[in-house]
Design a protein around this motif. Structure first.
Motif, PDB file in Angstrom:
ATOM      1  N   GLU A   1       0.832  -1.204   0.000  1.00 30.89           N
ATOM      2  CA  GLU A   1       0.000   0.000   0.000  1.00 30.89           C
ATOM      3  C   GLU A   1       0.870   1.259   0.000  1.00 30.89           C
ATOM      4  OE1 GLU A   1      -2.903   0.776  -0.873  1.00 30.89           O
ATOM      5  OE2 GLU A   1      -2.577   2.861  -0.292  1.00 30.89           O
ATOM      6  N   ARG A   2       2.013   1.184   0.705  1.00 34.72           N
ATOM      7  CA  ARG A   2       2.931   2.325   0.711  1.00 34.72           C
ATOM      8  C   ARG A   2       3.471   2.582  -0.705  1.00 34.72           C
ATOM      9  NH1 ARG A   2       7.123   2.438   5.672  1.00 34.72           N
ATOM     10  NH2 ARG A   2       5.218   2.242   6.891  1.00 34.72           N
ATOM     11  N   ALA A   3       3.761   1.489  -1.424  1.00 32.55           N
ATOM     12  CA  ALA A   3       4.250   1.639  -2.803  1.00 32.55           C
ATOM     13  C   ALA A   3       3.149   2.232  -3.681  1.00 32.55           C
ATOM     14  CB  ALA A   3       4.695   0.280  -3.344  1.00 32.55           C
ATOM     15  N   ARG A   4       1.924   1.763  -3.507  1.00 35.32           N
ATOM     16  CA  ARG A   4       0.817   2.294  -4.326  1.00 35.32           C
ATOM     17  C   ARG A   4       0.606   3.785  -4.040  1.00 35.32           C
ATOM     18  NH1 ARG A   4      -1.358  -3.009  -3.714  1.00 35.32           N
ATOM     19  NH2 ARG A   4      -2.373  -2.505  -1.741  1.00 35.32           N
ATOM     20  N   ALA A   5       0.656   4.132  -2.761  1.00 36.69           N
ATOM     21  CA  ALA A   5       0.439   5.544  -2.391  1.00 36.69           C
ATOM     22  C   ALA A   5       1.561   6.426  -2.948  1.00 36.69           C
ATOM     23  CB  ALA A   5       0.371   5.678  -0.874  1.00 36.69           C
ATOM     24  N   THR A   6       2.775   5.879  -3.007  1.00 39.35           N
ATOM     25  CA  THR A   6       3.907   6.656  -3.540  1.00 39.35           C
ATOM     26  C   THR A   6       3.764   6.860  -5.042  1.00 39.35           C
ATOM     27  OG1 THR A   6       5.325   5.800  -1.797  1.00 39.35           O
ATOM     28  CG2 THR A   6       6.437   6.685  -3.737  1.00 39.35           C
ATOM     29  N   ALA A   7       3.301   5.834  -5.740  1.00 37.97           N
ATOM     30  CA  ALA A   7       3.189   5.918  -7.208  1.00 37.97           C
ATOM     31  C   ALA A   7       1.974   6.747  -7.645  1.00 37.97           C
ATOM     32  CB  ALA A   7       3.093   4.503  -7.796  1.00 37.97           C
ATOM     33  N   ARG A   8       0.936   6.757  -6.801  1.00 38.01           N
ATOM     34  CA  ARG A   8      -0.370   7.324  -7.206  1.00 38.01           C
ATOM     35  C   ARG A   8      -0.299   8.723  -7.836  1.00 38.01           C
ATOM     36  NH1 ARG A   8      -3.337   6.064  -2.507  1.00 38.01           N
ATOM     37  NH2 ARG A   8      -3.352   3.894  -3.196  1.00 38.01           N
ATOM     38  N   PRO A   9       0.451   9.688  -7.250  1.00 37.91           N
ATOM     39  CA  PRO A   9       0.437  11.043  -7.861  1.00 37.91           C
ATOM     40  C   PRO A   9       1.167  11.120  -9.197  1.00 37.91           C
ATOM     41  CG  PRO A   9       1.343  11.071  -5.620  1.00 37.91           C
ATOM     42  CD  PRO A   9       1.263   9.653  -6.040  1.00 37.91           C
ATOM     43  N   TYR A  10       1.811  10.023  -9.622  1.00 37.74           N
ATOM     44  CA  TYR A  10       2.685  10.092 -10.788  1.00 37.74           C
ATOM     45  C   TYR A  10       2.223   9.124 -11.868  1.00 37.74           C
ATOM     46  CZ  TYR A  10       5.514  12.171  -7.127  1.00 37.74           C
ATOM     47  OH  TYR A  10       5.952  12.935  -6.092  1.00 37.74           O
ATOM     48  N   PRO A  11       1.297   9.528 -12.730  1.00 37.98           N
ATOM     49  CA  PRO A  11       0.839   8.635 -13.787  1.00 37.98           C
ATOM     50  C   PRO A  11       2.025   8.142 -14.611  1.00 37.98           C
ATOM     51  CG  PRO A  11      -0.443  10.672 -13.767  1.00 37.98           C
ATOM     52  CD  PRO A  11       0.656  10.845 -12.776  1.00 37.98           C
ATOM     53  N   GLY A  12       2.062   6.865 -14.908  1.00 42.88           N
ATOM     54  CA  GLY A  12       3.182   6.298 -15.676  1.00 42.88           C
ATOM     55  C   GLY A  12       4.159   5.562 -14.785  1.00 42.88           C
ATOM     56  N   VAL A  13       4.161   5.885 -13.472  1.00 37.83           N
ATOM     57  CA  VAL A  13       5.034   5.161 -12.549  1.00 37.83           C
ATOM     58  C   VAL A  13       4.218   4.033 -11.926  1.00 37.83           C
ATOM     59  CG1 VAL A  13       6.382   5.310 -10.421  1.00 37.83           C
ATOM     60  CG2 VAL A  13       6.430   7.197 -12.062  1.00 37.83           C
ATOM     61  N   GLU A  14       4.747   2.794 -12.022  1.00 34.74           N
ATOM     62  CA  GLU A  14       3.998   1.630 -11.525  1.00 34.74           C
ATOM     63  C   GLU A  14       4.399   1.272 -10.098  1.00 34.74           C
ATOM     64  OE1 GLU A  14       3.857  -1.792 -14.167  1.00 34.74           O
ATOM     65  OE2 GLU A  14       4.429  -0.453 -15.812  1.00 34.74           O
ATOM     66  N   ALA A  15       3.443   0.753  -9.341  1.00 35.70           N
ATOM     67  CA  ALA A  15       3.748   0.150  -8.038  1.00 35.70           C
ATOM     68  C   ALA A  15       3.841  -1.358  -8.269  1.00 35.70           C
ATOM     69  CB  ALA A  15       2.652   0.470  -7.036  1.00 35.70           C
ATOM     70  N   LEU A  16       5.012  -1.920  -7.996  1.00 35.52           N
ATOM     71  CA  LEU A  16       5.247  -3.350  -8.237  1.00 35.52           C
ATOM     72  C   LEU A  16       5.627  -4.035  -6.928  1.00 35.52           C
ATOM     73  CD1 LEU A  16       7.513  -3.132 -11.437  1.00 35.52           C
ATOM     74  CD2 LEU A  16       5.035  -3.499 -11.363  1.00 35.52           C
ATOM     75  N   GLY A  17       5.633  -5.372  -6.933  1.00 33.17           N
ATOM     76  CA  GLY A  17       6.232  -6.113  -5.838  1.00 33.17           C
ATOM     77  C   GLY A  17       7.744  -5.946  -5.903  1.00 33.17           C
ATOM     78  N   VAL A  18       8.431  -6.203  -4.774  1.00 33.83           N
ATOM     79  CA  VAL A  18       9.886  -6.000  -4.749  1.00 33.83           C
ATOM     80  C   VAL A  18      10.577  -6.907  -5.775  1.00 33.83           C
ATOM     81  CG1 VAL A  18      11.963  -6.151  -3.325  1.00 33.83           C
ATOM     82  CG2 VAL A  18       9.863  -5.218  -2.336  1.00 33.83           C
ATOM     83  N   ALA A  19      10.222  -8.193  -5.785  1.00 40.12           N
ATOM     84  CA  ALA A  19      10.857  -9.135  -6.720  1.00 40.12           C
ATOM     85  C   ALA A  19      10.552  -8.762  -8.164  1.00 40.12           C
ATOM     86  CB  ALA A  19      10.377 -10.561  -6.426  1.00 40.12           C
ATOM     87  N   GLU A  20       9.316  -8.326  -8.385  1.00 41.14           N
ATOM     88  CA  GLU A  20       8.894  -7.935  -9.734  1.00 41.14           C
ATOM     89  C   GLU A  20       9.709  -6.739 -10.227  1.00 41.14           C
ATOM     90  OE1 GLU A  20       4.389  -7.139 -11.462  1.00 41.14           O
ATOM     91  OE2 GLU A  20       4.763  -7.057  -9.324  1.00 41.14           O
ATOM     92  N   LEU A  21       9.906  -5.759  -9.350  1.00 41.65           N
ATOM     93  CA  LEU A  21      10.669  -4.557  -9.735  1.00 41.65           C
ATOM     94  C   LEU A  21      12.115  -4.933 -10.043  1.00 41.65           C
ATOM     95  CD1 LEU A  21      10.584  -1.006  -8.242  1.00 41.65           C
ATOM     96  CD2 LEU A  21      12.794  -2.137  -8.580  1.00 41.65           C
ATOM     97  N   ILE A  22      12.693  -5.764  -9.173  1.00 41.29           N
ATOM     98  CA  ILE A  22      14.109  -6.123  -9.371  1.00 41.29           C
ATOM     99  C   ILE A  22      14.297  -6.886 -10.685  1.00 41.29           C
ATOM    100  CG2 ILE A  22      15.930  -7.635  -8.436  1.00 41.29           C
ATOM    101  CD1 ILE A  22      15.111  -6.613  -5.638  1.00 41.29           C
TER     102      ILE A  22
END
Ligand SMILES: NC(=O)c1ccc[n+]([C@@H]2O[C@H](COP(=O)([O-])OP(=O)(O)OC[C@H]3O[C@@H](n4cnc5c(N)ncnc54)[C@H](O)[C@@H]3O)[C@@H](O)[C@H]2O)c1
Length: 384
Positions: free
Chosen positions: A40-61
């Motif tokens: 949820e913290r990742a989603r909240a961080t990405a939310r104001p920035y269209p185009g930036v995705e919130a992913l799982g840690v393993a998925e991002l890496i």
């Protein structure tokens, strides 16, 4: 300009907002995704920035679009996230310290070397005009041969304002490992690597009380020294006296002073990118402010990332960060052993930064901002 550097952030806590702000101003860098243990913290961080995705840690890496993993987790997780990113073939830029222990930091650098990827590490504040102008003054001979420095950071502790301050009082934290990276990186940038240290340390309280946020009033354990002092003997022979404390109410001491045979410099807070550099020459009565002569102007946390666009080791790089961590660990070892300790590692002084605005580099006068990264309320570029 070629393709922008693509970055994914792991760790969406207090400091992430400053990086988001900087990346939004740098046309050379593009944020692709963010991740956190707390989705949820990742989603909240990405939310104001269209185009930036919130992913799982393993998925991002594992994401092939991402070149650099920007590791903004707590110190105890720095090595684990860095090693996972390196194993996926990514470059890594880590918040400080490089790892909670130099043993872990060594594993990170060795893994990176084997994988042929690069490691960068905060602080990049020393690439700003403050430390860089002071370094230029020293290199230009304005104080003659440098002989000594003092570096003082004294506060009552971060639990007054940080909502989750546990890591500041756990291994990898404490005033030395938390704030020392700014001061020791600045001293090494100006005076070169450290060969020997002599330390003393104390711990005033066994518990601290959280002063803000949902956990206000909760007590947390203190398992690290909270007042650390000592002398760093530089390879050049210059002697730096360091005081790092979470046990002081206030201080009027300058953050850093450097003294040479012909003059003395007051160097601005190394936790900030800029600030006045004051010079008093032998025989002069008063200090005068030097004109800004080197470093990045209008810089913010994350500016060190742009060195990943070249082939060089980043100036805010793994070798420097390892030496800084080694110096700090050696100082604590010296304090506990009651004798001087030789520092095993060394490093080159990082290359100087020419006076320039990183946001307008190669772009003409006006910076091209990334509209999708415009933050509704930009936070300041320094931490308390
Ligand atoms: N807060 C500041 O003012 C400040 C300033 C400069 C540098 N720093 C440095 O930045 C780093 C982070 O500090 P912070 O204040 O943002 O901490 P924080 O506790 O506010 O945030 C850390 C975040 O990392 C996440 N995290 C922890 N372990 C993880 C893991 N294994 N995988 C994925 N996510 C994980 C946490 O869930 C949290 O959201 C530290 O190294 C700190 O020294 C902080």
């Amino acid at each position: 300009m070629g393709q922008p550097l693509t970055v994914g952030i792991v760790g969406c806590g207090a400091i992430a907002a400053q990086y988001l702000r900087t990346i939004g101003r740098l046309p050379q860098v593009r944020l692709v995704a963010v991740a956190d243990l707390d989705p949820e913290r990742a989603r909240a961080t990405a939310r104001p920035y269209p185009g930036v995705e919130a992913l799982g840690v393993a998925e991002l890496i594992a994401d092939p679009r991402i070149q650099v993993v920007l590791n903004l987790t707590v110190p105890a997780a720095h090595a684990e996230i860095a090693l996972r990113a390196i194993a996926a073939g990514k470059d890594v830029y880590c918040e400080k310290p490089l790892a909670a222990t130099s043993q872990d930091a060594r594993r990170v650098l060795e893994a990176a070397r084997e994988a042929g990827v690069r490691v960068g590490c905060a602080p990049d504040t020393v690439l700003g005009t403050g430390t860089q102008t002071a370094r230029a003054a020293i290199d230009d001979g304005l104080i003659g041969r440098p002989v000594a420095a003092t570096a003082t950071m004294m506060t009552p502790g971060h639990e007054r304002w940080h909502p989750n301050p546990d890591f500041y009082y756990a291994p990898g934290g404490g005033p030395l490992l938390d704030m020392g990276p700014y001061y020791v990186s600045s001293l090494v940038t100006m005076l070169g690597p450290v060969s020997t240290v002599i330390g003393a340390a104390g711990r005033t309280r066994a518990k601290r009380t959280i002063g803000s946020g949902p956990r206000q009033g909760e007590e947390i354990p203190v398992t690290v020294d909270t007042h650390v002092t000592g002398v760093l003997v530089h390879e050049s022979g210059a002697l730096s006296t360091l005081v790092m404390s979470f046990d002081a109410v206030a201080t009027q001491a300058p953050n850093i002073e450097v003294h040479g045979e012909q003059g003395s410099l007051v160097v601005p807070d190394p936790n900030h990118f800029d600030g006045p550099v004051l010079l008093t020459r032998l025989g002069e009565d008063a200090a005068r402010e030097l004109p800004v002569s080197a470093g990045y102007t209008e810089a913010g946390r994350g500016v060190g990332l742009i060195d990943f666009l070249s082939d060089r080791e980043p100036r805010a790089g793994g070798t420097l960060a390892f030496h800084v961590l080694d110096v700090m660990e050696s100082l604590l070892a010296s304090a506990h052993a009651g004798r001087s300790v030789d520092v095993e590692s060394t490093c080159e002084r990082p290359a100087t930064v020419t006076l320039s605005n990183p946001a307008t580099r190669g772009q003409g006068a006006s910076p091209r901002s990334q509209p999708f990264l415009r933050s509704p309320s930009p936070p300041p570029n320094s931490c308390r």
